[in-house]
Design a protein around this motif. Structure first.
Motif, PDB file in Angstrom:
ATOM      1  N   VAL A 251     -15.511  93.925   7.275  1.00  0.00           N
ATOM      2  CA  VAL A 251     -14.770  92.769   7.310  1.00  0.00           C
ATOM      3  C   VAL A 251     -14.033  92.622   8.699  1.00  0.00           C
ATOM      4  O   VAL A 251     -14.065  91.450   9.388  1.00  0.00           O
ATOM      5  CB  VAL A 251     -13.504  92.708   6.139  1.00  0.00           C
ATOM      6  CG1 VAL A 251     -12.806  91.543   6.358  1.00  0.00           C
ATOM      7  CG2 VAL A 251     -13.981  92.765   4.607  1.00  0.00           C
ATOM      8  N   GLY A 252     -13.665  93.735   9.186  1.00  0.00           N
ATOM      9  CA  GLY A 252     -13.334  93.627  10.730  1.00  0.00           C
ATOM     10  C   GLY A 252     -13.925  93.145  11.783  1.00  0.00           C
ATOM     11  O   GLY A 252     -13.808  92.760  12.818  1.00  0.00           O
ATOM     12  N   ASP A 273      -7.464  86.078   1.299  1.00  0.00           N
ATOM     13  CA  ASP A 273      -6.808  87.256   0.854  1.00  0.00           C
ATOM     14  C   ASP A 273      -7.333  88.318   0.085  1.00  0.00           C
ATOM     15  O   ASP A 273      -7.113  89.398   0.660  1.00  0.00           O
ATOM     16  CB  ASP A 273      -5.508  86.571  -0.007  1.00  0.00           C
ATOM     17  CG  ASP A 273      -4.550  85.558   0.633  1.00  0.00           C
ATOM     18  OD1 ASP A 273      -4.606  85.630   1.952  1.00  0.00           O
ATOM     19  OD2 ASP A 273      -3.719  84.877  -0.098  1.00  0.00           O
ATOM     20  N   LEU A 275     -10.117  89.423   0.597  1.00  0.00           N
ATOM     21  CA  LEU A 275     -10.902  90.105   1.561  1.00  0.00           C
ATOM     22  C   LEU A 275     -10.273  90.747   2.822  1.00  0.00           C
ATOM     23  O   LEU A 275     -10.581  91.491   3.500  1.00  0.00           O
ATOM     24  CB  LEU A 275     -12.188  89.301   2.248  1.00  0.00           C
ATOM     25  CG  LEU A 275     -13.180  88.925   1.204  1.00  0.00           C
ATOM     26  CD1 LEU A 275     -14.170  87.912   1.544  1.00  0.00           C
ATOM     27  CD2 LEU A 275     -14.152  90.412   0.724  1.00  0.00           C
ATOM     28  N   GLY A 276      -8.916  90.107   2.969  1.00  0.00           N
ATOM     29  CA  GLY A 276      -8.261  90.660   4.031  1.00  0.00           C
ATOM     30  C   GLY A 276      -8.723  89.814   5.393  1.00  0.00           C
ATOM     31  O   GLY A 276      -8.494  90.521   6.477  1.00  0.00           O
ATOM     32  N   ILE A 277      -9.038  88.682   5.339  1.00  0.00           N
ATOM     33  CA  ILE A 277      -9.674  87.943   6.655  1.00  0.00           C
ATOM     34  C   ILE A 277      -8.500  87.147   7.036  1.00  0.00           C
ATOM     35  O   ILE A 277      -8.001  86.113   6.164  1.00  0.00           O
ATOM     36  CB  ILE A 277     -10.773  87.046   6.258  1.00  0.00           C
ATOM     37  CG1 ILE A 277     -11.935  87.845   5.701  1.00  0.00           C
ATOM     38  CG2 ILE A 277     -11.189  86.324   7.307  1.00  0.00           C
ATOM     39  CD1 ILE A 277     -13.236  87.090   5.273  1.00  0.00           C
ATOM     40  N   PRO A 278      -8.171  87.208   8.158  1.00  0.00           N
ATOM     41  CA  PRO A 278      -7.027  86.304   8.871  1.00  0.00           C
ATOM     42  C   PRO A 278      -7.591  84.750   9.014  1.00  0.00           C
ATOM     43  O   PRO A 278      -8.506  84.486   8.958  1.00  0.00           O
ATOM     44  CB  PRO A 278      -6.842  86.990  10.214  1.00  0.00           C
ATOM     45  CG  PRO A 278      -7.858  87.362  10.387  1.00  0.00           C
ATOM     46  CD  PRO A 278      -8.784  88.057   9.425  1.00  0.00           C
TER      47      PRO A 278
END
Length: 343
Positions: A251-252, A273, A275-278
């Motif tokens: 993801v990063g 949210d 996936l923690g994607i900004p």
């Protein structure tokens, strides 16, 4: 599905005139509270332009940008949400004839807003199995101008429907971006979410398209909408992580994440949210200006970032979305070169 030797060589769009959400509120078409909650600032409206003509225009742009022509295309896949013309008529033949394509296989996909991602997966399989086929033209278009539908309020809070056409040319020999992986999965227990209590056979076709009431009916009869939302978010994240894993990235590593053009809270709840994607890496800021363009969302956003030079070689792009059925999908691209048509 992990892919090798599949590239995007051309992108094209047809974007009609835009109406702002503020104007729609002033005209009584939209609600102020819904506008403020969703953050959607406008949508595209095509008037009486036939969707197949929008698809042809977008396809011409994609072919020109790729330095190709329709006579070299080996496969045509057209996707749509609504009717494209008269009943018992096939739009693929019209698109191929208008473009000047030859006697090639042509397919039509009706998988809602997931249409172009589904087309990518089907085309990838066909091209990998036929060594004589190297190019596939994917098209989609829809016009939601209809007395049976309310583009501003009839598709659910946070969703404003827009009209557009888009096209993508896939090539096994090279292009501006590599298609690294593409996946989809079905959540059959949510099938009734977009059917509601409506009859499966409606010979008169007079029912108003009211996705809000269908969802409410499902919530009363089957499971709460909170449970529905939790299920969608879980499986959307699952299919996206599968595609990222097959592409060998995390993801990063994503430079841009393109999702369905919906209200701010929907994009966050179903995609960002889990996936923690900004949000800064998402397509939200662009998507809010044009509305939900049916199956064109992903290609229109990708074309915007590519054409504006906002993606550079080596950047990874995650495409993800969902559609009635209930289907969630994803694909991972890696930019190989700056587009010749970029500003």
């Amino acid at each position: 599905m992990k892919l090798e030797n599949l590239y995007i060589s051309g992108l094209g769009t047809y974007l009609p005139e835009r109406m702002t959400s503020r104007r729609a509120v002033d005209m009584g078409l939209y609600d102020e509270i819904l506008m403020l909650d969703s953050g959607v600032t406008g949508t595209l409206m095509a008037g009486d332009t036939p969707p197949v003509d929008m698809a042809v225009s977008a396809a011409r742009d994609a072919l020109t940008r790729a330095g190709s022509d329709a006579s070299s295309v080996d496969l045509l896949v057209h996707s749509c949400v609504l009717r494209q013309g008269p009943e018992m008529w096939y739009p693929g033949g019209y698109i191929a004839r208008e473009l000047g394509a030859g006697n090639i296989p042509a397919f039509e996909i009706q998988q809602g807003c997931n249409g172009m991602l589904a087309a990518m997966e089907l085309a990838a399989g066909r091209l990998s199995l036929d060594p004589l086929s190297t190019t596939a033209l994917l098209t989609t278009a829809d016009n939601f101008t209809s007395p049976r539908a309310d583009r501003w309020r009839g598709y659910g809070p946070g969703t404003v429907i827009g009209d557009a056409g888009s096209a993508m040319l896939l090539d096994t020999t090279g292009g501006i971006a590599r298609v690294r992986s593409v996946n989809q999965l079905m959540i059959p227990e949510l099938e009734g979410l977009h059917r509601g209590g409506e009859p499966l056979f409606d010979p008169h076709g007079r029912a108003t398209i009211d996705m809000v009431e269908r969802a409410r009916h499902f919530g009363r009869a089957d499971r709460t909408l909170a449970e529905v939302n939790e299920t969608i978010a879980k499986w959307q994240a699952d299919v996206a992580l599968r595609s990222l894993d097959e592409a060998g990235i995390g993801v990063g590593d994503i430079a841009r994440a393109i999702y369905v053009n919906q209200g701010h809270y929907l994009v966050a709840q179903f995609f960002l949210d889990p996936l923690g994607i900004p949000e800064s890496k998402s397509s939200w800021e662009f998507g809010r200006t044009v509305g939900h363009l049916a199956a064109s969302d992903h290609v229109v956003a990708l074309d915007h970032y590519v054409s504006m030079g906002l993606l550079k070689p080596g950047d990874h792009v995650l495409l993800a979305g969902a559609a009635p059925g209930f289907v969630v999908s994803s694909a991972v691209l890696t930019i190989d070169a700056a587009a010749p048509w970029a500003i």
